[in-house]
Design an enzyme around this catalytic site. Structure first.
Site, short mmCIF file in Angstrom:
data_model
loop_
_atom_site.label_atom_id
_atom_site.label_comp_id
_atom_site.label_asym_id
_atom_site.label_seq_id
_atom_site.Cartn_x
_atom_site.Cartn_y
_atom_site.Cartn_z
N SER A 16 59.01 -81.58 -46.38
CA SER A 16 58.09 -81.72 -47.51
C SER A 16 58.19 -83.12 -48.10
O SER A 16 58.01 -84.10 -47.40
CB SER A 16 58.40 -80.63 -48.54
OG SER A 16 57.35 -80.49 -49.47
N ASP A 24 49.72 -73.89 -44.11
CA ASP A 24 50.38 -74.55 -45.24
C ASP A 24 49.35 -74.87 -46.33
O ASP A 24 48.40 -75.62 -46.09
CB ASP A 24 51.07 -75.83 -44.76
CG ASP A 24 52.07 -76.38 -45.75
OD1 ASP A 24 51.80 -76.31 -46.96
OD2 ASP A 24 53.13 -76.88 -45.31
N HIS A 26 53.72 -73.20 -46.35
CA HIS A 26 54.69 -74.23 -46.67
C HIS A 26 56.11 -73.65 -46.63
O HIS A 26 56.32 -72.49 -46.94
CB HIS A 26 54.40 -74.81 -48.05
CG HIS A 26 55.04 -76.13 -48.29
ND1 HIS A 26 54.74 -77.24 -47.54
CD2 HIS A 26 55.97 -76.52 -49.20
CE1 HIS A 26 55.46 -78.27 -47.99
NE2 HIS A 26 56.21 -77.86 -48.98
#
Length: 327
Positions: free
Chosen positions: A171, A263, A295
């Site tokens: 991320s 995501d 995600h």
């Protein structure tokens, strides 16, 4: 002098004479020739399974006006330390505004994951960086580069092969790890001579590569990172400087990209675009796009989450074995 004062003084002398030490004792202490600002509190050592040793909260960067930045270090079993080992540095996520060195996605015990990688012959570090509420970009990239240099500078102490260094992040940490891997030799990012921050491999989980495409993110995290506000144009050069795609070069290290196709925080198109552009540039790159995972590789069921996370971890471990050749 009043009687009360004389009595108080006598009582004080009597109390001092009863102490178990002598006021005349001469003690010896180690003294440096200048003020010492380093944290000298003993590093805590933790024993993990398989003979791995964890060293926690090692200060790697002290910047005036900011908190000291720390890392956790995982050392392979003693039997593997006869020769220098490759290094993998993990950069945590958290929208650039949160997170910490001991979590990643849905891993129930991420320190155990990092210790498992160390158990396969790597020195593993998990690092802090200044968050967006503390400092604006490029402070975060500077901190990742500082960690690389610190560990290289201390390679003999920790048994690291400075010629075999990999970065891993997810991320926001994936964005910073990608940036650090792609800005090898780029001058002007920090005050150190360019080149000592170069790495030999990078594994990026659901990372940001095309920063301009993320500027309208509803959580405002990209704006906050750059010190911009909604409704006010953010300088294009600042956005471009934060975009890993701005730095692609055929001499960049090999990449592994992992992303869930569902995501909703960082679209899978970020990794798909990076894959296409890296291939066109001539960068060795491989990608795993996981159908239906959101995600942090979260699936519709716990089983999907577990299967996706375990697959990603195995692929990442194998990638570092191939690219950094830990034996």
């Amino acid at each position: 002098m009043s009687k009360l004062v004389r009595l108080a003084g006598a009582a004080m002398l009597l109390a001092l004479s009863a102490l178990p030490w002598s006021a005349q004792a001469q003690r010896s202490f180690e003294v440096a020739d200048r003020p010492v600002l380093d944290d000298r509190y003993p590093v805590r050592s933790t024993a993990f399974a398989g003979g791995v040793t964890g060293l926690s909260d090692i200060v790697f960067s002290t910047i005036p006006g900011y908190r000291p930045l720390r890392l956790d270090l995982y050392l392979p079993p003693e039997a593997m330390r006869a020769k220098p080992r490759p290094l993998v540095i993990y950069v945590h996520g958290g929208g650039w505004s949160g997170g910490h060195t001991r979590h990643a996605g849905a891993s129930a015990n991420f320190p155990d994951v990092l210790a498992a990688l160390a158990g396969e012959g790597f020195v593993v570090a998990s690092i802090e960086y200044r968050l967006s509420g503390e400092a604006k970009f490029p402070a975060q990239l500077q901190d990742v580069r500082a960690a690389i240099r610190f560990l290289r500078d201390n390679s003999a102490r920790y048994g690291i092969d400075p010629a075999r260094v990999g970065l891993w992040g997810g991320s926001a940490g994936g964005h910073l790890a990608a940036l650090a891997a792609l800005t090898c030799g780029v001058p002007g990012i920090d005050s150190r001579p360019a080149g000592s921050e170069c790495v030999q491999a990078a594994a990026i989980w659901y990372g940001v590569f095309d920063f301009p495409a993320m500027m309208a993110a509803p959580d405002g995290a990209p704006l906050a990172l750059l010190g911009c506000t909604a409704g006010t144009p953010c300088p294009e050069d600042r956005i471009r400087a934060a975009s890993p795609l701005s730095y692609l070069d055929r001499n960049d290290p090999p990449f592994l990209l992992i992303h869930g196709t569902a995501d909703r925080v960082i679209p899978a198109s970020q990794s798909a675009t990076a894959l296409e552009r890296m291939r066109a540039t001539g960068i060795p790159v491989e990608a795993i796009l996981m159908p239906g995972l959101d995600h942090s590789l979260i699936g519709a069921t716990p089983a999907e989450t577990r299967d996706g996370t375990v697959r990603a971890l195995n692929a990442t471990f194998d990638f570092f074995h191939r690219r950094l050749a830990a034996h």
